[in-house]
Write a protein that holds these residues in place. Sequence first.
Motif, PDB file in Angstrom:
ATOM      1  N   ILE A 468      -7.706 -11.648  -6.569  1.00 21.92           N
ATOM      2  CA  ILE A 468      -6.711 -12.452  -5.851  1.00 21.92           C
ATOM      3  C   ILE A 468      -5.325 -11.809  -5.963  1.00 21.92           C
ATOM      4  CG2 ILE A 468      -5.461 -14.647  -5.925  1.00 21.92           C
ATOM      5  CD1 ILE A 468      -8.085 -14.915  -4.566  1.00 21.92           C
ATOM      6  N   ALA A 469      -4.985 -11.374  -7.178  1.00 26.17           N
ATOM      7  CA  ALA A 469      -3.676 -10.719  -7.353  1.00 26.17           C
ATOM      8  C   ALA A 469      -3.601  -9.483  -6.475  1.00 26.17           C
ATOM      9  CB  ALA A 469      -3.480 -10.336  -8.818  1.00 26.17           C
ATOM     10  N   ARG A 470      -4.671  -8.722  -6.451  1.00 27.71           N
ATOM     11  CA  ARG A 470      -4.703  -7.488  -5.655  1.00 27.71           C
ATOM     12  C   ARG A 470      -4.609  -7.818  -4.164  1.00 27.71           C
ATOM     13  NH1 ARG A 470      -7.769  -4.817  -2.710  1.00 27.71           N
ATOM     14  NH2 ARG A 470      -9.333  -6.431  -2.988  1.00 27.71           N
ATOM     15  N   TYR A 471      -5.289  -8.866  -3.766  1.00 31.41           N
ATOM     16  CA  TYR A 471      -5.254  -9.298  -2.363  1.00 31.41           C
ATOM     17  C   TYR A 471      -3.832  -9.603  -1.921  1.00 31.41           C
ATOM     18  CZ  TYR A 471      -5.628 -12.623   1.502  1.00 31.41           C
ATOM     19  OH  TYR A 471      -5.448 -13.290   2.677  1.00 31.41           O
ATOM     20  N   TYR A 472      -3.119 -10.375  -2.747  1.00 33.49           N
ATOM     21  CA  TYR A 472      -1.766 -10.758  -2.364  1.00 33.49           C
ATOM     22  C   TYR A 472      -0.803  -9.586  -2.370  1.00 33.49           C
ATOM     23  CZ  TYR A 472      -2.468 -15.775  -2.048  1.00 33.49           C
ATOM     24  OH  TYR A 472      -2.865 -17.018  -1.652  1.00 33.49           O
ATOM     25  N   ILE A 473      -0.916  -8.735  -3.371  1.00 34.62           N
ATOM     26  CA  ILE A 473      -0.017  -7.575  -3.405  1.00 34.62           C
ATOM     27  C   ILE A 473      -0.297  -6.663  -2.216  1.00 34.62           C
ATOM     28  CG2 ILE A 473       0.461  -5.447  -4.651  1.00 34.62           C
ATOM     29  CD1 ILE A 473       1.976  -7.618  -5.804  1.00 34.62           C
ATOM     30  N   ASN A 474      -1.546  -6.518  -1.864  1.00 31.51           N
ATOM     31  CA  ASN A 474      -1.895  -5.702  -0.707  1.00 31.51           C
ATOM     32  C   ASN A 474      -1.258  -6.288   0.556  1.00 31.51           C
ATOM     33  OD1 ASN A 474      -3.271  -3.754   0.846  1.00 31.51           O
ATOM     34  ND2 ASN A 474      -4.841  -5.242   1.333  1.00 31.51           N
ATOM     35  N   PHE A 475      -1.363  -7.594   0.680  1.00 32.03           N
ATOM     36  CA  PHE A 475      -0.773  -8.288   1.824  1.00 32.03           C
ATOM     37  C   PHE A 475       0.730  -8.039   1.877  1.00 32.03           C
ATOM     38  CE2 PHE A 475      -0.230 -11.578   4.911  1.00 32.03           C
ATOM     39  CZ  PHE A 475       0.895 -12.285   4.547  1.00 32.03           C
ATOM     40  N   LEU A 476       1.408  -8.238   0.747  1.00 30.37           N
ATOM     41  CA  LEU A 476       2.857  -8.108   0.726  1.00 30.37           C
ATOM     42  C   LEU A 476       3.302  -6.670   0.949  1.00 30.37           C
ATOM     43  CD1 LEU A 476       3.381 -10.618  -2.127  1.00 30.37           C
ATOM     44  CD2 LEU A 476       4.359 -10.801   0.143  1.00 30.37           C
ATOM     45  N   ASN A 477       2.557  -5.726   0.398  1.00 30.72           N
ATOM     46  CA  ASN A 477       2.920  -4.333   0.609  1.00 30.72           C
ATOM     47  C   ASN A 477       2.809  -3.987   2.088  1.00 30.72           C
ATOM     48  OD1 ASN A 477       1.575  -1.210   0.537  1.00 30.72           O
ATOM     49  ND2 ASN A 477       3.490  -1.551  -0.521  1.00 30.72           N
ATOM     50  N   ASP A 478       1.810  -4.575   2.749  1.00 24.31           N
ATOM     51  CA  ASP A 478       1.611  -4.323   4.162  1.00 24.31           C
ATOM     52  C   ASP A 478       2.699  -4.994   5.004  1.00 24.31           C
ATOM     53  OD1 ASP A 478      -0.633  -5.136   6.725  1.00 24.31           O
ATOM     54  OD2 ASP A 478      -0.140  -3.117   6.085  1.00 24.31           O
ATOM     55  N   GLU A 479       3.101  -6.178   4.572  1.00 23.04           N
ATOM     56  CA  GLU A 479       4.063  -6.943   5.370  1.00 23.04           C
ATOM     57  C   GLU A 479       5.510  -6.623   5.019  1.00 23.04           C
ATOM     58  OE1 GLU A 479       3.499  -8.897   7.850  1.00 23.04           O
ATOM     59  OE2 GLU A 479       1.325  -9.002   7.757  1.00 23.04           O
ATOM     60  N   SER A 480       5.707  -5.876   3.961  1.00 23.52           N
ATOM     61  CA  SER A 480       7.069  -5.530   3.560  1.00 23.52           C
ATOM     62  C   SER A 480       7.770  -4.816   4.706  1.00 23.52           C
ATOM     63  CB  SER A 480       7.006  -4.613   2.341  1.00 23.52           C
ATOM     64  OG  SER A 480       8.260  -4.005   2.114  1.00 23.52           O
TER      65      SER A 480
END
Lengths: 652, 238, 148
Positions: A468-480
């Motif tokens: 879950i942590a990895r999922y969210y960080i991946n999302f945020l890195n993509d949306e940054s």
Amino acid sequence: MLAEVKADRIRTSKDLEDVRARILQSRSSKLPCIVIPSGTCCQARGSSEVVESFQKEVEKHSLRDSIALRITGCGGFCQSEPNLIIYPEETYYQKVSPDDAEEVILETVLRGKVIDRLLYADPNTGERFTHLNEIPFFKKQQRLLLANNLQVDPTSIDDYLAANGYSALSKVLQEKTPDEVINEIKESGLRGRGGAGFPTGRKWELCRKARGDVKYVICNADEGDPGAYMDRSLLEGNPHSVIEGMIIGGYAIGAGEGFIYVRDEYPLAVKHCRLAIEKAREYGFLGNDILGSGFSFDIKISMGAGAFVCGEETALIASIQGERGIPRQRPPFPAKRGLWDRPTNINNVETWANVPLIMAKGASWYSKIGTEKSKGTKIFSLVGKINNTGLVEVPLGITLREIVYDIGGGIPNSKGFKAVQTGGPSGGCIPSSLLELPIDYESLTEAGSIMGSGGMIVMDENTCMVDIARYYINFLNDESCGKCLPCRKGTQRMLEILTDISEGKGEEGDIGLLEELALVIKDTSLCGLGQTAPNPVLSTIRYFQDEYEAHIKEKRCPAGVCKELISYYIEPEKCQACLICLRNCPVEAITGGKGLVHIIDQDKCIKCEACLDVCPPRFGAVTRLSGKKVPESVLQGTEVIRRRSGETDVNA
Amino acid sequence: MLTLRINGLDVRAEEWWSILETARFYGIEIPTFCYHDGLSAWGGCRLCVVEIGEGENTKLVSSCTYPVTEGLVVRTHSRRVTAARKLLVELLLSSCPSSKTIQDLAVKLNVQKVRFKVEHEDCVYCGLCVRICAEQMGAKAIGFVNRGGKLKITTPFDRTSEVCRRCGACMYVCPACQLRCQGTEPPGVVCGSCLSPEPTCLEFYPDLMCYMGAEGNCGTCVREPKRENIKKEVGECQ
Amino acid sequence: MIATKNGSNETLLSVLQDIQAKYGYLPEEKLIETAETLDMPLIDVYGVATFYKSFSLKPRGRHLVKVCLGTACHVRGANRIVEEIERKLAVRPGETSENGEFSLETVMCLGCCAIGPVVVIDGKYYGQVTPTKVESILRTIRGEIYAR
């Protein structure tokens, strides 16, 4: 649909009441009304076909003048869709199919007989409930906003007027000065429902006090948090409530124009908003000299284009201005210099929808709901591993336990509750040890999460917190947006570490490095996206450190999710050689035959879990292992041990 | 004019100054990276962060973009700020280890090691090239494209630009490519040679070459064996 | 289609949205034309076009398959759905199949969390998709295509 009363542009408050009276008169309240929610996800479950079928049956039996059919937006209990409610009794039928139409009309509507098989049954006890307010899902809610979704057809302004719509606006324009409106909102204690929870009245005041003749109000309908869809339901189901709120806000602040910034992934919401704006203009609620008050206001729709960061105020403004959605530093705050450098007030959809309610019923009424610092109700989207998925509107201060168990009906398949993730990618996880936590702004922040826009994702024992942590960080890195170093590079580095951990390459010191990165990203990022990006990671480390350590030290994923750390194995003593898994394996990794033990080739296996899904439960031969070596496989051609039926239940 | 407090000192500043400009005026050094005197402030590198506020309610803001206000309390080298700057430079160094500018910053901020996978980017997205092309040269030939991890700085469609005048301003101002680290350390290791030079070029040239305009490009002193004794003990990267 | 500050109806973003809606993607000539009409540097137009996910600079397939990867769908196994579709259509997210028939995209939340995992094909929503259901959904689509 109930026929519309043709009205000319309404010019005064008195005219409004006349029109309202006419509408109410033309609708006999004694007429039974079948309400069929048909928002986007209802339609995905087939509500459109149900609607068509009911319309046909009504025609077929010539009942057009004796039964009213109302197509509405989302009612909230999405798990039960397609559903319908029959008024005035409020009989609630779930999982209705088009073929049920005739029976429902003839039996229930005309003869008052209840059809048992269509009633909602509690998943744990099997008990059936007839009326909406008896159903446990609805009992503990306080549906100040959502209840209206079932009262109005979003394409009909008359429905809204019949439900007392625009009466708050009329009262405001007739009786209150802008400052009085702002005071009322301040006293109500309403806080921004978009996530940060800033006191709305104070925000309006800041904008009102800012220098400038031209000001704007904006409705932030970007709802980017994955798992949250409250705003979609409000816009699809009751767009006029938001419009009315914005007009009142515009009056209070001194703005003549408003924008609704909707994400483009919500086509139905955009459609209903456009229609509602047109109708509001026709009837005179938008435009010049509204209800003879001298106040003029209009609304435009601006569509997003697929950028989560545009939910942030300054990025949203940039987007409306036709630029890249890059946030900028505050100060200056949008209240002073916002859209086109003019004072701008931005509020979330749900915040705007609360405004007519507060102005109609008064701040003292509103402030009695909720807790001392968190007033009113909040709509949450209760999704994930939960029995009763849907939108729930509860008074702030209700405990997590009540939401998950009393309203949500607990976890499906008797699995154990693990955590609830709130606040989307900016939030954190609340573990089972905090089930008694009251849901309000302060408590959630103390627990390491935030209220956010209202997403509540329930997780069970098979959800891996590292994943879950990895999922969210991946999302945020993509949306940054990429502007600032800590968010752009910092989240990337966090992602690398988390990916390594989930693939069994984690090292001692990784957790410490993640925490160090997290603190700097939080401290130095330019905007809210970066400042809150580390929250899911910090929160999962805080409450689930043991899971991280299992991944790092034992190379084991306790929840059985991280692909590199799991293997699938067919237990030879249980296998009954039914060939089902063999046939369903997409990469033909299973060998075996009739009567011969099936064996998974670990080198070919892609961990898709199809074999585990399809192995008949009475055999239960496929297992998922983690942290241990796959046992030596038996020789090819080994025969299975035949079990008579009854003996195969080795799990008993 | 208004009064604010920087590092315990009450100072006066014009209303339109940023914290960075005020600090510089009073001789207080704040490290920067994407800031350039002749260009608009971007606020992207975050190296110039300072801690503002008092007591429990302090936060870090980029001093190059934050306007001064009456009574503002600023600390330019607090514990939080120093730790943050150090990690930010570590992030920069791990992306672009061959930049002399970044290497020097790393030494100044006492970065000892790089704990992230070393990449060999030739761009750190400071945006200086974009700003100089737009603001000083008036060409707007290049800009930011995509976002997040896929961000890059390029011309439209990655094609040779018709508006580019080949002035070279972008290369001149780039901290990543203009000055290359000539040190012999493997990437990911902080070099530090330029900031504590033991010039050996004087054996070959009559003048110290870095003062003769060859700064960073000469490399004579970093290539000599004498470098051994002033190299810092550093950890290996992945 | 003029985009000026304040008072006008169209901004660059809405202009691009119109082009995307009309052509299914943003053709290069149209972007250049937009820059000229709006009197903006081309790099600004290009920068906006590449920033937002809903714009595509390459033509999309005749049929658009979107898989939701929002959190609620993720915990219900949406990744496996994407992989299954990748296998069945021989196309990776963000790309179009060789014969130009299908384009696959992942979306971060379509707002239909209650019925996750969700797949949208040509605007039609499919809920509670499992890897085993993918086959039959694709067959229905193909059946509809061939039936026309």
